[in-house]
Design an enzyme around this catalytic site. Structure first.
Site, mmCIF file in Angstrom:
data_model
loop_
_atom_site.group_PDB
_atom_site.id
_atom_site.type_symbol
_atom_site.label_atom_id
_atom_site.label_comp_id
_atom_site.label_asym_id
_atom_site.label_seq_id
_atom_site.Cartn_x
_atom_site.Cartn_y
_atom_site.Cartn_z
ATOM 1 N N ASP A 47 24.376 28.443 48.985
ATOM 2 C CA ASP A 47 25.257 27.320 48.616
ATOM 3 C C ASP A 47 25.996 26.797 49.858
ATOM 4 O O ASP A 47 26.018 25.595 50.129
ATOM 5 C CB ASP A 47 26.322 27.751 47.588
ATOM 6 C CG ASP A 47 25.758 28.358 46.309
ATOM 7 O OD1 ASP A 47 25.975 27.814 45.235
ATOM 8 O OD2 ASP A 47 25.088 29.421 46.405
ATOM 9 N N GLU A 70 31.173 20.754 46.316
ATOM 10 C CA GLU A 70 31.674 21.847 45.482
ATOM 11 C C GLU A 70 32.361 22.957 46.270
ATOM 12 O O GLU A 70 33.407 23.454 45.868
ATOM 13 C CB GLU A 70 30.522 22.471 44.670
ATOM 14 C CG GLU A 70 31.022 23.619 43.798
ATOM 15 C CD GLU A 70 29.949 24.303 42.985
ATOM 16 O OE1 GLU A 70 28.768 23.914 43.059
ATOM 17 O OE2 GLU A 70 30.310 25.260 42.261
ATOM 18 N N ASP A 136 26.372 18.870 45.214
ATOM 19 C CA ASP A 136 26.308 20.232 44.682
ATOM 20 C C ASP A 136 25.177 20.914 45.434
ATOM 21 O O ASP A 136 24.008 20.666 45.185
ATOM 22 C CB ASP A 136 26.030 20.221 43.168
ATOM 23 C CG ASP A 136 26.277 21.591 42.553
ATOM 24 O OD1 ASP A 136 26.278 22.585 43.304
ATOM 25 O OD2 ASP A 136 26.453 21.662 41.328
ATOM 26 N N ILE A 138 23.986 23.982 45.649
ATOM 27 C CA ILE A 138 23.102 24.656 44.687
ATOM 28 C C ILE A 138 23.747 24.472 43.330
ATOM 29 O O ILE A 138 24.845 24.983 43.084
ATOM 30 C CB ILE A 138 22.928 26.165 44.981
ATOM 31 C CG1 ILE A 138 22.165 26.373 46.287
ATOM 32 C CG2 ILE A 138 22.164 26.830 43.827
ATOM 33 C CD1 ILE A 138 21.855 27.843 46.604
ATOM 34 N N ASP A 139 23.096 23.709 42.477
ATOM 35 C CA ASP A 139 23.559 23.598 41.104
ATOM 36 C C ASP A 139 22.742 24.605 40.300
ATOM 37 O O ASP A 139 21.530 24.692 40.473
ATOM 38 C CB ASP A 139 23.323 22.175 40.584
ATOM 39 C CG ASP A 139 23.780 22.020 39.148
ATOM 40 O OD1 ASP A 139 24.829 22.587 38.792
ATOM 41 O OD2 ASP A 139 23.080 21.330 38.375
ATOM 42 N N THR A 141 23.773 28.034 40.283
ATOM 43 C CA THR A 141 23.758 29.244 41.127
ATOM 44 C C THR A 141 23.359 30.474 40.300
ATOM 45 O O THR A 141 22.670 31.368 40.789
ATOM 46 C CB THR A 141 25.146 29.460 41.785
ATOM 47 O OG1 THR A 141 25.497 28.259 42.473
ATOM 48 C CG2 THR A 141 25.131 30.603 42.779
ATOM 49 N N HIS A 243 28.378 27.608 29.011
ATOM 50 C CA HIS A 243 28.393 26.247 29.565
ATOM 51 C C HIS A 243 28.114 25.183 28.511
ATOM 52 O O HIS A 243 28.389 24.005 28.731
ATOM 53 C CB HIS A 243 27.353 26.110 30.689
ATOM 54 C CG HIS A 243 27.653 26.947 31.894
ATOM 55 N ND1 HIS A 243 26.810 27.045 32.963
ATOM 56 C CD2 HIS A 243 28.729 27.733 32.192
ATOM 57 C CE1 HIS A 243 27.328 27.844 33.887
ATOM 58 N NE2 HIS A 243 28.489 28.281 33.438
ATOM 59 N N SER A 267 20.827 24.139 35.607
ATOM 60 C CA SER A 267 20.994 23.067 36.606
ATOM 61 C C SER A 267 20.606 21.678 36.127
ATOM 62 O O SER A 267 20.147 21.477 35.007
ATOM 63 C CB SER A 267 20.209 23.394 37.886
ATOM 64 O OG SER A 267 18.853 22.999 37.765
ATOM 65 N N LYS A 270 17.396 19.808 34.319
ATOM 66 C CA LYS A 270 17.269 19.272 32.947
ATOM 67 C C LYS A 270 17.199 17.749 32.967
ATOM 68 O O LYS A 270 16.403 17.142 32.267
ATOM 69 C CB LYS A 270 18.464 19.723 32.086
ATOM 70 C CG LYS A 270 18.498 21.227 31.829
ATOM 71 C CD LYS A 270 19.597 21.614 30.853
ATOM 72 C CE LYS A 270 20.969 21.791 31.458
ATOM 73 N NZ LYS A 270 21.099 22.863 32.466
ATOM 74 N N ARG A 284 24.597 18.846 26.059
ATOM 75 C CA ARG A 284 25.586 19.720 26.707
ATOM 76 C C ARG A 284 26.872 19.587 25.904
ATOM 77 O O ARG A 284 27.590 18.584 26.018
ATOM 78 C CB ARG A 284 25.786 19.285 28.161
ATOM 79 C CG ARG A 284 26.638 20.253 28.983
ATOM 80 C CD ARG A 284 26.716 19.791 30.425
ATOM 81 N NE ARG A 284 27.282 20.795 31.283
ATOM 82 C CZ ARG A 284 26.612 21.805 31.839
ATOM 83 N NH1 ARG A 284 25.324 21.931 31.645
ATOM 84 N NH2 ARG A 284 27.215 22.679 32.605
ATOM 85 N N ASP A 297 28.052 17.841 39.304
ATOM 86 C CA ASP A 297 27.100 18.428 38.346
ATOM 87 C C ASP A 297 26.342 17.363 37.557
ATOM 88 O O ASP A 297 25.432 17.718 36.788
ATOM 89 C CB ASP A 297 27.839 19.345 37.356
ATOM 90 C CG ASP A 297 28.184 20.695 37.972
ATOM 91 O OD1 ASP A 297 27.398 21.176 38.812
ATOM 92 O OD2 ASP A 297 29.236 21.262 37.612
HETATM 93 N N1 LIG Z 1 32.748 26.209 30.724
HETATM 94 C C1 LIG Z 1 31.833 25.451 31.301
HETATM 95 N N2 LIG Z 1 31.290 24.412 30.633
HETATM 96 C C2 LIG Z 1 30.348 23.636 31.199
HETATM 97 N N3 LIG Z 1 29.883 23.824 32.457
HETATM 98 C C3 LIG Z 1 30.384 24.842 33.191
HETATM 99 C C4 LIG Z 1 31.375 25.697 32.650
HETATM 100 N N4 LIG Z 1 31.688 26.615 33.586
HETATM 101 C C5 LIG Z 1 30.937 26.323 34.680
HETATM 102 N N5 LIG Z 1 30.130 25.251 34.455
HETATM 103 C C6 LIG Z 1 29.196 24.603 35.384
HETATM 104 O O1 LIG Z 1 27.933 24.391 34.822
HETATM 105 C C7 LIG Z 1 27.036 24.176 35.896
HETATM 106 C C8 LIG Z 1 25.715 24.766 35.589
HETATM 107 O O2 LIG Z 1 25.223 24.139 34.473
HETATM 108 P P1 LIG Z 1 23.967 24.747 33.713
HETATM 109 O O3 LIG Z 1 24.472 25.908 32.924
HETATM 110 O O4 LIG Z 1 23.509 23.600 32.885
HETATM 111 O O5 LIG Z 1 23.018 25.148 34.756
HETATM 112 C C9 LIG Z 1 27.625 24.817 37.109
HETATM 113 O O6 LIG Z 1 27.860 23.845 38.083
HETATM 114 C C10 LIG Z 1 28.891 25.432 36.598
HETATM 115 O O7 LIG Z 1 29.938 25.305 37.470
HETATM 116 P P2 LIG Z 1 30.256 26.448 38.547
HETATM 117 O O8 LIG Z 1 29.628 25.989 39.807
HETATM 118 O O9 LIG Z 1 31.703 26.453 38.646
HETATM 119 O O10 LIG Z 1 29.666 27.742 38.036
HETATM 120 MG MG LIG Z 2 26.769 22.805 39.643
HETATM 121 MG MG LIG Z 3 26.903 24.598 42.840
HETATM 122 MG MG LIG Z 4 29.121 26.832 41.443
#
Ligand SMILES: Nc1ncnc2c1ncn2[C@@H]1O[C@H](COP(=O)(O)O)[C@@H](O)[C@H]1OP(=O)(O)O
Ligand SMILES: [Mg+2]
Ligand SMILES: [Mg+2]
Ligand SMILES: [Mg+2]
Length: 356
Positions: A47, A70, A136, A138-139, A141, A243, A267, A270, A284, A297
């Site tokens: 990242d 990020e 981002d 790495i989306d 992670t 999420h 990520s 999708k 989502r 994101d």
């Molecule tokens: N409570 C939450 N609701 C929705 N998205 C979240 C939540 N917590 C973290 N994320 C973020 O969802 C993204 C990943 O999405 P997906 O699950 O679709 O792959 C990450 O960027 C993550 O952020 P973070 O970087 O802070 O972990």
């Molecule tokens: Mg992300």
């Molecule tokens: Mg990220």
């Molecule tokens: Mg992150």
């Protein structure tokens, strides 16, 4: 005349390609230099390194632009060993195409200190005015660590509107017509035949091309699949139950007459997957009353889906508003679907969420 944002698109695609080369190397390492952030979410050498390389490319080309990214550099200043691991990757990751590396991306980062400065340059507060890039590095992670999908994401907003979006997805099939299957989110790798870049420029449509490591291949137009019969539609959602609410999404799917189980993947892969018609709908659904989605994101994915013939809104049917800061503070959740059925999906989303 060159088309609007041609330079921004070229720089963004090559910056994402180079950053993805770095993340792919880290993906194959056992020790990924994972540390926990203040909010308990993971961040890795990949990242930080990808963010440094992307910001370096942006500053070489568009020094006056603001950047919302990020990751922060503070944690690294206190951890020289982690900094050195990242520097080793940043120092040695180059495009195969040496001419683009120098002439377009501005070449190498000077030293580890310059790298930390670059990582710290992504601290803009965002907003409704001027040119602002959202990164981002790495989306997904968690998907990156699990061996699932992840994406390197970059978007340019001008006066709060997304104008250019690029997603590098190293673990997705190159083939746009490879339908989404349940295993796409699990046990994926960047072997032969995988790795795709999705791009879009406002008003110019969306494309995909192999991620590769050499000169960028010519892109091909992508578009959402026209749906006539929801019973054959597929939908995707996050792997992480924290999420996105996966029991509400199942109820929504059932009410829409969707018969297939959801495809769970990490990520913004999708967004790219539905934009090229490999899947149909992305749901989502908020899991907490307080979480605000981050602009990095969603910015690239939002434009790529809309330019491919889709509609992207929150659960109330409002367009995502990227002009209010680092988060999507005015929106709740995300619903992306082909334009022709989007309002039908929103109606059912509201019926199900309204029952709570
Ligand atoms: N409570 C939450 N609701 C929705 N998205 C979240 C939540 N917590 C973290 N994320 C973020 O969802 C993204 C990943 O999405 P997906 O699950 O679709 O792959 C990450 O960027 C993550 O952020 P973070 O970087 O802070 O972990
Ligand atoms: Mg992300
Ligand atoms: Mg990220
Ligand atoms: Mg992150």
């Amino acid at each position: 005349m060159t088309s609007p944002y041609a330079k921004e698109l070229e720089v963004a695609q090559l910056a994402v390609q180079r950053a993805a080369l770095l993340t792919k190397r880290v993906f194959h390492e056992k020790a990924k230099g994972t540390v926990s952030k203040d909010d308990k979410s993971p961040v890795t050498v990949g990242d930080f390194g990808a963010q440094a390389l992307i910001i370096s490319a942006l500053q070489a080309n568009f020094p006056a632009d603001e950047i919302v990214a990020e990751e922060e550099s503070a944690q690294l200043r206190a951890d020289p060993s982690l900094r050195d691991q990242i520097w080793e990757h940043v120092r040695s990751t180059r495009l195969d195409d040496a001419a683009s590396e120098e002439a377009v991306l501005g070449g190498a980062v000077k030293d580890a200190e310059a790298m930390l400065d670059l990582i710290g340059q992504g601290n803009s507060q965002g907003g409704a005015r001027g040119r602002i890039w959202a990164i981002d590095p790495i989306d997904g992670t968690k998907g990156f660590l699990r061996g699932g999908q992840y994406a390197v994401c970059l978007a340019l907003m001008v006066d709060g509107d997304v104008k250019v979006g690029v997603l590098g997805c190293p673990n997705l099939p190159v083939n746009d017509s490879a339908a989404l299957t349940a295993d796409i989110g699990a046990n994926q790798t960047d072997d032969e035949g995988r790795g795709v870049i999705f791009s879009a420029v406002i008003g110019q449509g969306a494309t995909s091309r192999p991620l590769g490591s050499g000169a960028l291949a010519k892109g091909q137009k992508i578009s959402m699949k026209p749906i006539t019969d929801l019973s054959s539609a597929s939908f995707c959602e996050s792997v992480e139950a924290g999420h996105s609410n996966q029991s509400e999404s199942a109820q929504i799917a059932q009410k829409l007459g969707i018969t297939k189980p959801s495809v769970r993947m990490d990520s913004q892969a999708k967004y790219g997957s539905i934009a090229r018609g490999a899947g149909d709908i992305y749901l989502r659904l908020p899991t907490s009353k307080t979480y605000q989605e981050k602009i990095w994101d969603h910015a690239a994915g939002d434009l790529i889906v809309r330019e491919a013939g889709g509609q992207v809104t929150d659960t109330t049917g409002s367009r995502l508003d990227f002009s209010v800061g680092r988060t999507l503070a005015s929106n709740r959740g995300v619903i992306a679907a082909p334009a022709a059925i989007h309002s039908q999906v929103i109606k059912v989303v509201q019926e199900v969420l309204g029952q709570k």
